[in-house]
Write a protein that holds these residues in place. Structure first.
Motif, mmCIF file in Angstrom:
data_model
loop_
_atom_site.group_PDB
_atom_site.id
_atom_site.type_symbol
_atom_site.label_atom_id
_atom_site.label_comp_id
_atom_site.label_asym_id
_atom_site.label_seq_id
_atom_site.Cartn_x
_atom_site.Cartn_y
_atom_site.Cartn_z
ATOM 1 N N MET A 136 0.892 -1.476 0.062
ATOM 2 C CA MET A 136 0.398 0.268 -0.314
ATOM 3 C C MET A 136 0.793 1.591 -0.325
ATOM 4 O O MET A 136 1.697 1.491 1.115
ATOM 5 C CB MET A 136 -0.881 -0.278 1.393
ATOM 6 C CG MET A 136 -2.024 -0.802 1.041
ATOM 7 S SD MET A 136 -2.989 -0.486 2.259
ATOM 8 C CE MET A 136 -4.702 -2.018 3.016
ATOM 9 N N THR A 137 0.563 2.133 -0.530
ATOM 10 C CA THR A 137 1.421 2.764 -1.307
ATOM 11 C C THR A 137 0.414 4.563 -1.257
ATOM 12 O O THR A 137 -0.075 4.186 -1.992
ATOM 13 C CB THR A 137 2.090 3.242 -1.725
ATOM 14 O OG1 THR A 137 1.824 2.909 -3.395
ATOM 15 C CG2 THR A 137 3.265 2.165 -1.781
ATOM 16 N N PRO A 138 0.601 5.875 -0.592
ATOM 17 C CA PRO A 138 -0.162 6.908 -0.672
ATOM 18 C C PRO A 138 0.125 7.428 -2.191
ATOM 19 O O PRO A 138 1.076 6.943 -2.589
ATOM 20 C CB PRO A 138 0.634 7.688 0.516
ATOM 21 C CG PRO A 138 1.168 6.499 1.540
ATOM 22 C CD PRO A 138 1.690 5.979 0.785
ATOM 23 N N ALA A 139 -0.788 7.361 -2.522
ATOM 24 C CA ALA A 139 -1.413 8.004 -3.622
ATOM 25 C C ALA A 139 -1.990 9.849 -3.505
ATOM 26 O O ALA A 139 -2.854 9.678 -3.507
ATOM 27 C CB ALA A 139 -2.317 7.002 -4.875
ATOM 28 N N THR A 140 -1.713 10.220 -5.373
ATOM 29 C CA THR A 140 -2.539 11.111 -6.118
ATOM 30 C C THR A 140 -3.231 10.360 -7.084
ATOM 31 O O THR A 140 -2.259 10.317 -7.705
ATOM 32 C CB THR A 140 -1.573 12.302 -6.418
ATOM 33 O OG1 THR A 140 -1.220 13.041 -4.832
ATOM 34 C CG2 THR A 140 -2.686 13.742 -6.694
ATOM 35 N N PRO A 141 -4.453 10.473 -7.238
ATOM 36 C CA PRO A 141 -4.965 10.286 -8.314
ATOM 37 C C PRO A 141 -5.281 10.684 -9.746
ATOM 38 O O PRO A 141 -4.225 11.859 -9.514
ATOM 39 C CB PRO A 141 -6.890 10.552 -7.896
ATOM 40 C CG PRO A 141 -6.972 10.001 -6.308
ATOM 41 C CD PRO A 141 -5.693 11.307 -5.841
ATOM 42 N N SER A 142 -4.427 10.273 -10.385
ATOM 43 C CA SER A 142 -4.626 10.317 -11.804
ATOM 44 C C SER A 142 -5.189 9.263 -13.348
ATOM 45 O O SER A 142 -5.272 8.247 -12.523
ATOM 46 C CB SER A 142 -2.868 10.399 -11.910
ATOM 47 O OG SER A 142 -2.336 8.832 -12.384
ATOM 48 N N PRO A 143 -4.932 10.008 -13.429
ATOM 49 C CA PRO A 143 -5.657 9.291 -15.139
ATOM 50 C C PRO A 143 -4.692 7.770 -15.468
ATOM 51 O O PRO A 143 -5.309 7.150 -16.216
ATOM 52 C CB PRO A 143 -4.984 9.584 -16.288
ATOM 53 C CG PRO A 143 -4.977 11.593 -15.879
ATOM 54 C CD PRO A 143 -4.959 11.425 -14.122
ATOM 55 N N HIS A 387 -4.768 5.754 -1.656
ATOM 56 C CA HIS A 387 -3.534 4.653 -2.144
ATOM 57 C C HIS A 387 -3.852 3.840 -3.250
ATOM 58 O O HIS A 387 -4.548 3.603 -3.063
ATOM 59 C CB HIS A 387 -2.944 4.471 -0.308
ATOM 60 C CG HIS A 387 -3.940 3.039 0.008
ATOM 61 N ND1 HIS A 387 -3.727 3.026 0.974
ATOM 62 C CD2 HIS A 387 -4.911 3.388 -0.438
ATOM 63 C CE1 HIS A 387 -4.841 2.169 1.299
ATOM 64 N NE2 HIS A 387 -5.713 1.792 0.162
ATOM 65 N N ARG A 388 -2.242 3.143 -3.247
ATOM 66 C CA ARG A 388 -2.801 2.076 -4.384
ATOM 67 C C ARG A 388 -1.859 1.483 -3.753
ATOM 68 O O ARG A 388 -1.488 1.063 -3.248
ATOM 69 C CB ARG A 388 -1.346 2.592 -5.545
ATOM 70 C CG ARG A 388 -1.496 3.275 -6.119
ATOM 71 C CD ARG A 388 -0.577 4.093 -7.799
ATOM 72 N NE ARG A 388 -1.343 5.326 -8.445
ATOM 73 C CZ ARG A 388 -1.142 6.475 -8.040
ATOM 74 N NH1 ARG A 388 0.200 6.801 -7.230
ATOM 75 N NH2 ARG A 388 -1.672 7.864 -8.894
ATOM 76 N N VAL A 389 -2.704 -0.289 -4.297
ATOM 77 C CA VAL A 389 -2.476 -1.446 -3.531
ATOM 78 C C VAL A 389 -2.373 -2.417 -4.279
ATOM 79 O O VAL A 389 -2.522 -2.752 -5.022
ATOM 80 C CB VAL A 389 -4.025 -1.863 -3.062
ATOM 81 C CG1 VAL A 389 -4.380 -0.520 -1.883
ATOM 82 C CG2 VAL A 389 -5.360 -1.630 -3.632
ATOM 83 N N THR A 390 -1.800 -3.287 -4.056
ATOM 84 C CA THR A 390 -1.190 -4.585 -4.586
ATOM 85 C C THR A 390 -1.778 -5.799 -3.756
ATOM 86 O O THR A 390 -1.367 -5.988 -2.999
ATOM 87 C CB THR A 390 0.457 -4.813 -5.377
ATOM 88 O OG1 THR A 390 0.452 -3.497 -5.451
ATOM 89 C CG2 THR A 390 0.437 -5.567 -5.524
ATOM 90 N N GLY A 391 -2.304 -6.718 -4.405
ATOM 91 C CA GLY A 391 -2.356 -7.699 -3.324
ATOM 92 C C GLY A 391 -3.425 -8.623 -4.950
ATOM 93 O O GLY A 391 -4.469 -8.165 -4.924
ATOM 94 N N THR A 392 -3.831 -9.907 -4.521
ATOM 95 C CA THR A 392 -5.097 -10.727 -4.552
ATOM 96 C C THR A 392 -6.167 -10.355 -4.079
ATOM 97 O O THR A 392 -7.589 -9.937 -3.868
ATOM 98 C CB THR A 392 -4.899 -12.350 -4.953
ATOM 99 O OG1 THR A 392 -4.444 -12.876 -3.174
ATOM 100 C CG2 THR A 392 -3.924 -13.415 -5.726
#
Length: 482
Positions: A136-143, A387-392
């Motif tokens: 999980m990493t903090p994120a600013t939304p983008s296209p 944030h952007r998340v990764t995982g099943t």
């Protein structure tokens, strides 16, 4: 996403750790004890738990670790406090009990002894499970964050099917940040099934925030895992792509408490839950009318003792018998192995793929994995921001959202859909892998509009076969017996 490895006062030979004060057992059909109150009634109404079952051999075994025992039935009846029906009796849920000891004791030997009794059909320790993301990493939304929804055909799917408020999706997870803009106005009533104390965890993890009491408030202020899953399925689309369904009802169910390593609560918080609490929540969600269950957690078969029952075996069977569609994350180990409930029969097991459609290296594989969905750097809400998340864990809700649309569409044609039917449809309609996928990664990647179109074709064909045109030659021939 696995059974939790905690620093406990003792550890059996299994790799997973469990409560040092609690075990679960099921009595044989016809041997249930009505006088033992449900655990929910003990918590909510202050009823006294039982100190014995009335089965002499069972009670003697239970007293081996200690005399002070509190016994309660794990599940409530679907209708009425004690009016269990045939499905509940057949699945064993009406006669499953939790025994809690006042002191920390060795329970593995007690479980082994219970299994030797003819009146006991199943017994196990109450394992803990985590729902840890792969990142999980903090994120600013983008296209650039549109890609997961574009990949599964979200816009085309919503154009084909708007959903149905009567079809509820229950998300069994860490609860929900109810105040987040992506969820406000979209999540309905849910409940909190977490019911264990800090003393049951030893020194390995420290509980953070709300825990230790079942209530009707699934709000979560520390761990956004469940919030992310809910938004993928049906979020508002304020600063991220809208959820797959804007109409289906969402039920947040808190089965995982927030926990962190001592002194590191500000660095990393994970979801932590007991198998008994999760089992309670699976049944209660089904009894409350959920038609789709999303389970972004799991316990590895290799973490258990050889004679342990498969986790959630009875409650999964119950949910499927009630016609509920179950979706579960395959796991994040990167190995070929079986996590439960994903590996259970007729549960839709979901792996992860990346932006280009290649299977994610961390995605757990196996012949039970059905298909894959986006699970790498997916934009989701956190507790306050994004944030952007990764995982099943985050691939599964894409499939749960697709299942909700399929069930909603079939319902409008008065066609019931089972978990097996939805799974077969999703597998038959998925896109082929981009390149060669590792064996055990499933049949391909999720394509929701194709699944809906295939459903339309199946329903149209079924209607034609069941109600042929009376003017057709085939119908006339049939009427004359030729």
């Amino acid at each position: 996403m696995s059974a939790s490895h905690l620093s406990m006062p003792w550890a059996p030979t299994a790799r997973a750790y469990c409560s040092p004060r609690r075990l679960i057992f099921t009595l044989a059909l016809g041997e249930g004890v009505e006088k033992i109150p449900a655990r929910s009634a003990v918590r909510a109404f202050g009823l006294d738990p039982a100190s014995e079952t009335g089965h002499g051999a069972v009670d003697r075994v239970l007293r081996i670790p200690g005399e002070n025992i509190a016994i309660a039935r794990l599940h409530d009846a679907a209708v009425g406090q004690d009016s269990f029906d045939m499905v509940e009796h057949a699945s064993g849920l009406s006669r499953t009990y939790v025994a809690t000891f006042s002191d920390i004791v060795r329970l593995d030997e007690t479980v082994d002894a219970l299994r030797q009794l003819g009146v006991v059909t199943a017994a196990s320790m109450d394992y803990f499970v985590t729902a840890a993301d792969a990142g999980m990493t903090p994120a600013t939304p983008s296209p650039d964050d549109l890609w997961p929804w574009e990949r599964v055909g979200a816009d085309a799917a919503r154009a084909l099917e708007a959903g149905d408020p009567a079809v509820t999706v229950a998300v069994l997870d860490t609860g929900a940040a109810m105040r987040h803009a992506e969820l406000v106005g979209r999540v309905g009533a849910g409940f909190d099934a977490v019911d264990f104390a800090q003393s049951e965890l030893g020194s390995g993890m420290e509980l953070v925030g709300d825990f230790g009491e079942r209530d009707t408030d699934p709000d979560e202020g520390r761990n956004p895992h469940g919030t992310a899953c809910l938004a993928i399925i049906g979020g508002q689309g304020r600063n991220m792509p809208a959820g797959l369904t804007r109409t289906n009802s969402l039920m947040p169910v808190r089965v995982l408490a927030s926990a962190a390593k001592p002194g590191r609560r500000e660095e990393r918080v994970v979801g932590l839950g007991a198998l008994s609490d999760i089992d309670y929540a699976i049944k209660r969600s089904v009894d409350l009318g959920a038609k789709v269950l999303n389970c972004s957690f799991g316990t590895a078969e290799s973490d258990l003792l050889p004679d342990d029952p498969k986790p959630h075996e009875a409650t999964t069977s119950y949910a499927l018998a009630r016609g509920t569609v179950m979706v579960a994350a395959s796991g994040n180990s990167g190995k070929t192995e079986r996590y439960y409930p994903a590996a259970a029969d007729d549960v839709i097991a979901v792996g992860s793929h990346g932006r280009e459609g290649a299977a994610s290296p961390f995605s757990t594989k196996g012949d039970h994995v059905d298909l894959s969905a986006p699970g790498e750097r997916v934009l989701c809400p956190s507790i306050d921001g994004y944030h952007r998340v990764t995982g099943t864990s985050f691939a599964a809700p894409f499939v749960a959202g697709a299942a909700a649309l399929i069930v909603a569409r079939a319902r409008k044609m008065a066609r019931p859909m089972t978990s097996a039917k939805v799974r077969d449809l999703l597998v038959a309609s998925c896109d082929p892998w981009s390149g060669t996928a590792p064996e055990g990664s499933g049949q391909g990647t999720l394509n929701i509009p194709r699944a809906l179109s295939m459903l339309d074709q199946q329903m149209a064909l079924s209607t034609t076969l069941n109600h042929p045109d009376p003017q057709s030659a085939d119908a006339r021939s049939a009427s004359h017996g030729t």
